[in-house]
Write an enzyme that holds these catalytic residues in place. Structure first.
Site, mmCIF file in Angstrom:
data_model
loop_
_atom_site.group_PDB
_atom_site.id
_atom_site.type_symbol
_atom_site.label_atom_id
_atom_site.label_comp_id
_atom_site.label_asym_id
_atom_site.label_seq_id
_atom_site.Cartn_x
_atom_site.Cartn_y
_atom_site.Cartn_z
ATOM 1 N N ASP A 1 0.837 -1.110 -0.080
ATOM 2 C CA ASP A 1 0.100 -0.197 -0.023
ATOM 3 C C ASP A 1 0.920 1.388 -0.156
ATOM 4 O O ASP A 1 2.089 1.321 0.494
ATOM 5 C CB ASP A 1 -0.892 -0.060 1.309
ATOM 6 C CG ASP A 1 -2.104 0.841 1.186
ATOM 7 O OD1 ASP A 1 -2.371 1.430 0.112
ATOM 8 O OD2 ASP A 1 -2.764 0.904 2.126
ATOM 9 N N ASP B 1 -10.811 4.631 -0.948
ATOM 10 C CA ASP B 1 -11.147 3.772 -0.041
ATOM 11 C C ASP B 1 -12.609 3.980 0.102
ATOM 12 O O ASP B 1 -13.466 5.092 -0.300
ATOM 13 C CB ASP B 1 -10.676 4.037 1.418
ATOM 14 C CG ASP B 1 -9.166 3.721 1.647
ATOM 15 O OD1 ASP B 1 -8.780 3.380 0.392
ATOM 16 O OD2 ASP B 1 -8.797 3.521 2.630
HETATM 17 C C1 9PG Z 1 -4.187 1.539 6.063
HETATM 18 C C2 9PG Z 1 -5.503 1.995 4.765
HETATM 19 C C3 9PG Z 1 -6.074 0.736 4.350
HETATM 20 C C4 9PG Z 1 -6.807 1.130 2.994
HETATM 21 C C5 9PG Z 1 -5.782 1.734 1.943
HETATM 22 C C6 9PG Z 1 -5.230 3.179 2.658
HETATM 23 O O1 9PG Z 1 -6.126 9.891 1.645
HETATM 24 N N1 9PG Z 1 -5.828 9.454 2.727
HETATM 25 O O2 9PG Z 1 -5.513 10.041 3.724
HETATM 26 C C7 9PG Z 1 -5.987 7.889 2.740
HETATM 27 C C8 9PG Z 1 -5.557 7.389 3.879
HETATM 28 C C9 9PG Z 1 -5.696 6.000 3.904
HETATM 29 C C10 9PG Z 1 -6.000 5.244 2.979
HETATM 30 C C11 9PG Z 1 -6.152 5.913 1.879
HETATM 31 C C12 9PG Z 1 -5.969 7.274 1.545
HETATM 32 O O3 9PG Z 1 -6.174 3.968 2.843
HETATM 33 O O4 9PG Z 1 -6.462 2.007 0.878
HETATM 34 O O5 9PG Z 1 -7.457 0.047 2.476
HETATM 35 O O6 9PG Z 1 -4.962 -0.366 3.919
HETATM 36 O O7 9PG Z 1 -4.520 2.589 3.876
HETATM 37 O O8 9PG Z 1 -3.648 2.791 6.763
#
Ligand code: 9PG
Length: 448
Positions: free
Chosen positions: A293, A352
């Site tokens: 990720d 997400d």
């Molecule tokens: C774990 C998560 C999960 C999730 C992933 C990812 O934009 N943002 O601040 C943002 C935060 C978290 C995020 C995506 C975008 O999620 O997609 O499934 O694994 O990390 O931290």
């Protein structure tokens, strides 16, 4: 390859009121979709968002549309759809801008090598035809079918404990759910970067993995391999493994978990060896499903040990992970989409999901049912061609807003099927929907 000067490659006559434009976002969470030509593509709310969820080196505002390596125009007058696409999408991803240059003229400007194709009358069909060409040019094999998954993220988030994981292993058994893999998400690790050290909520990953396997399930794990927390042991012990900014300090690779983030330099031999150590150790514990990720961080611009381009550095890092996990299943997330072609079994193709229907601040890269649905639909053509599409997890517990719509989207656009509720929190409808979606065999393609 460095980007070239901006060149105007086309001026297209359009019917402005009916013309539509497809814009493809940089990474998994970057909005993608088809919009009326007189609109403007989605933009990040603020600079932090820009780096974390959009293309860090692209201009984030301005009029019109910007496809990262891919943009299509339906002129709206019955004429053929025009597709503009990167010539070598795994090596160089030009930004493709489309703006009105006159009342009925759309100008297309690019900063790299782009091919211009005219193909059919509908955008989705034209994108699928382009993807078929890419599959042929790269001799991509048919993707391996995905296992079914339970994922800890969308109920427990970073506070997940070993007991929570175990509760769901037991519930999967008691409810007789067809779940192949129990995937531990963010929260087990001591710090981003220190992947083999644990947070206080886990005693031993190796022992937990053993118990899950004895219970008859496979084990999956989340790792953000190219991110480094400034407060980690890794950052303290190996500052020379970090991608550097213009001033020589570590480059800014985004902000999340309340901290600025650094990026691992995958051209540094010792950093690559560390990645190998992390992933082969986990594979040695019997983990055979890996969700990697925030991997956009491997491709951020900056100073590196080696002379490879950021995209070559990114691919090198992913290839090392791939080698280290043997036959393990590899899911990309937060991943630059086009440069990932040929490297993954499955790919997150949307921002997400979450319990809320709308993104909290209107930014379409942010967790929400609506943003995940729009972008997941817009990339449906990639499924079965580049990889198995992951539309993000099914969440159907009662407090999820418009859960009926989210389940319908996962059914329509989901190749990888993962449940991410606390299984004990499901009501009868949620349990039935979970059971039936995990039990179904996804179609080989969504777009023919
Ligand atoms: C774990 C998560 C999960 C999730 C992933 C990812 O934009 N943002 O601040 C943002 C935060 C978290 C995020 C995506 C975008 O999620 O997609 O499934 O694994 O990390 O931290």
């Amino acid at each position: 390859m460095t980007s070239m000067a901006v060149t105007r490659i086309a001026e297209i006559e359009i019917a402005p009121d009916t013309a539509r434009i497809y814009e493809h976002g940089w990474q998994s969470w970057s909005p993608s979709g088809t919009y009326p030509a007189l609109d403007r593509g989605p933009h990040p709310v603020g600079e932090r968002r820009h780096v974390l969820c959009y293309r860090p080196e692209s201009v984030s505002d301005g009029p019109g549309f910007r496809g990262e390596g891919l943009l299509a125009v339906d002129p709206g007058d019955g004429g053929a759809v025009q597709v503009f696409a990167a010539v070598s999408p795994v090596e160089q991803v030009p930004s493709i801008r489309a703006t009105l240059s006159g009342p009925t003229t759309l100008a297309v400007d690019v900063d790299g090598d782009v091919e211009w194709r005219r193909d059919g009358e509908d955008i989705v069909g034209a994108l699928a035809a382009w993807a078929d060409d890419i599959v042929a040019r790269h001799s991509l094999p048919a993707p391996r079918p995905a296992p079914t998954v339970w994922c800890s993220w969308y109920h427990y988030f970073t506070q997940v404990t070993e007991d929570d994981i175990w509760e769901n292993v037991e519930m999967a058994e008691r409810l007789d759910l067809p779940i192949d893999v129990i995937q531990i998400d963010d929260g087990y690790q001591a710090a981003l970067g220190d992947w083999l050290s644990l947070s206080g909520r886990f005693a031993s990953l190796e022992a937990l993995a053993g118990r899950i396997r004895e219970a008859g399930r496979r084990v999956g794990i989340w790792v953000a391999p190219f991110l480094v927390d400034p407060a980690s042991r890794l950052a303290a012990d190996h500052p020379e493994w970090l991608v550097r900014g213009v001033d020589g300090a570590p480059a800014f690779a985004g902000h999340n978990w309340g901290t600025d983030l650094y990026a691992l330099d995958t051209t540094h031999p010792a950093a690559l060896a560390y990645l190998h150590d992390v992933f082969s150790t986990m594979a040695g514990w019997g983990i055979d499903y890996f969700k990697i990720d925030f991997i956009y961080a491997g491709a951020i611009p900056g100073g590196r040990y080696g002379s490879e381009s950021p995209l070559a550095a990114y691919r090198r890092g992913v290839e090392m992970i791939r080698t280290s996990i043997g036959d393990g299943y590899l899911l990309g997330c937060g991943a630059p989409i086009l440069p990932s072609i040929g490297l993954f079994d499955a790919m997150r193709v949307s921002p997400d999901t979450g319990p809320e229907y709308l993104p909290s601040d209107g930014d379409f890269s942010q967790p929400s049912i609506l943003a995940a649905t729009v972008t997941g639909e817009a990339r449906a053509f990639q499924h079965g061609r580049f990889w198995v599409n992951d539309p993000d997890c099914l969440i159907v517990r009662p407090e999820v807003e418009r859960r009926v719509e989210w389940a319908a989207h996962v059914e329509r656009c989901g190749g990888l099927m993962a449940s991410s509720d606390r299984l004990a929190s499901l009501d009868a409808w949620g349990l039935e929907r979970t059971r039936s979606l995990l039990g179904r065999t996804p179609p080989a393609r969504f777009v023919s």
